[in-house]
Motif scaffolding. Structure first.
Motif, PDB file in Angstrom:
ATOM      1  N   GLU A  42       7.569  -2.723  -0.356  1.00 10.59           N
ATOM      2  CA  GLU A  42       7.099  -3.900  -1.087  1.00 10.59           C
ATOM      3  C   GLU A  42       6.058  -3.420  -2.095  1.00 10.59           C
ATOM      4  N   SER A  43       6.240  -3.798  -3.339  1.00  7.04           N
ATOM      5  CA  SER A  43       5.305  -3.364  -4.371  1.00  7.04           C
ATOM      6  C   SER A  43       4.278  -4.438  -4.686  1.00  7.04           C
ATOM      7  N   VAL A  44       3.016  -4.022  -4.785  1.00  3.91           N
ATOM      8  CA  VAL A  44       1.969  -4.924  -5.261  1.00  3.91           C
ATOM      9  C   VAL A  44       1.384  -4.377  -6.566  1.00  3.91           C
ATOM     10  N   ALA A  45       2.107  -3.454  -7.190  1.00  9.08           N
ATOM     11  CA  ALA A  45       1.634  -2.823  -8.417  1.00  9.08           C
ATOM     12  C   ALA A  45       1.823  -3.759  -9.605  1.00  9.08           C
ATOM     13  N   ASP A  46       1.272  -3.329 -10.739  1.00  4.83           N
ATOM     14  CA  ASP A  46       1.294  -4.168 -11.934  1.00  4.83           C
ATOM     15  C   ASP A  46       2.663  -4.257 -12.571  1.00  4.83           C
TER      16      ASP A  46
END
Ligand SMILES: [Fe+2]
Ligand SMILES: [Fe+2]
Length: 291
Positions: free
Chosen positions: A268-272
């Motif tokens: 799961e990505s929480v990057a920009d």
């Protein structure tokens, strides 16, 4: 049954202790200022905690390197950032990375022990590791591989006593449907299945790497290498390195189905830079970077 795993937050560059200039902490601070400070996204941690709420895991696993030089100021800062987790009913397991056990100063060790105690809800003292505990049908084996090392090293060690205990647990008969997971800071092997370099490897990892290869272990969760990777063994076992959350913004999500007896995994990505990728197999540069 769901685990969410992240690692290597590396809150950094904080200490009021003038003696930090006299030991390894000076090198750590300079490295942080020159190489890391501009690249770390501390805000990814808040985003990750928000995402974790939605993922509703049975356990959150943090595989170390919360700090950069293991100072009391850094631990205080990261515990404040982790307050949403600490103040929730979420089950958490944290163990130290080499940066959290950076030097042997008494106040640094006390800050690490306090963080370990608080994040693990007082269930164990740090010196009790390795410990074994159950989350449903999953048996988790957690080991502390970190102790202060020379300035040019970022390696870890499995003591003979810890190895003996872990192998005794792994050699014991499984109960019905039991799956076994290892939680440590250091990868047993890199994304291509090779030993890490001498300067940053886990010394004594071979018996555990063998256990992953021959099916006594089903899963190994780690950090330390800042580029996340997933390595699949021929027998279906996996080694999952979460990488540095504040660099790559990835959460490692592991689901286990007791009905099928199988694990599934995704990032799961929480990057920009966009929505969560679904990545399978080794990702990004296999050499990895960081410590
Ligand atoms: Fe590390
Ligand atoms: Fe790290």
């Amino acid at each position: 049954m769901r685990l969410v795993h992240f690692s290597d937050v590396h809150v950094g560059g904080l200490t009021a202790d003038p003696t930090a200039c006299l030991d390894k902490r000076l090198a750590g601070l300079l490295n942080f200022m020159v190489r890391r400070r501009g690249r770390l996204h501390t805000d990814y941690l808040a985003r990750a905690l928000h995402r974790i709420r939605g993922l509703a895991p049975d356990l959150v696993v943090i595989t170390g390197d919360l700090t950069t030089i293991g100072s009391s100021e850094e631990f205080a800062t990261v515990l404040e950032l982790l307050a949403p987790l600490l103040n929730s009913r979420q089950e958490v397991f944290y163990l130290p990375g080499n940066h959290d056990a950076y030097v042997s100063q008494r106040h640094c060790r006390a800050a690490l022990e306090d963080a370990f105690h608080r994040l693990n809800r007082g269930r164990w003292r740090l010196e009790e590791l390795p410990v074994r505990f159950a989350v449903g049908p999953l048996t988790l084996l957690a080991v502390n591989e970190c102790r202060p090392t020379a300035p040019w090293q970022s390696c870890g060690y499995l003591t003979p006593a810890a190895t003996g205990q872990l192998l005794a647990w792994l050699d014991a008969p499984r109960h019905d449907g039991e799956k076994r997971l290892l939680i440590g800071h250091f990868p047993l092997r890199d994304s291509a299945g090779r030993r890490l370099g001498w300067r940053r490897r886990l010394h004594g990892a071979d018996p555990l790497a063998a256990a992953l290869g021959d099916g006594r272990l089903d899963l190994a969760l780690c950090g330390h290498i800042h580029t996340p990777f997933r390595r699949d063994e021929a027998n279906g076992a996996m080694e999952l390195c979460a990488g540095a959350l504040t660099l790559h913004g990835l959460l490692n999500v592991v689901d286990y189905s007791p009905a099928s007896g199988r694990f599934s995994q995704h990032w799961e990505s929480v990057a920009d830079d966009g929505p969560a990728p679904t990545l399978v197999g080794p990702i990004l540069d296999p050499a990895g970077a960081g410590q």
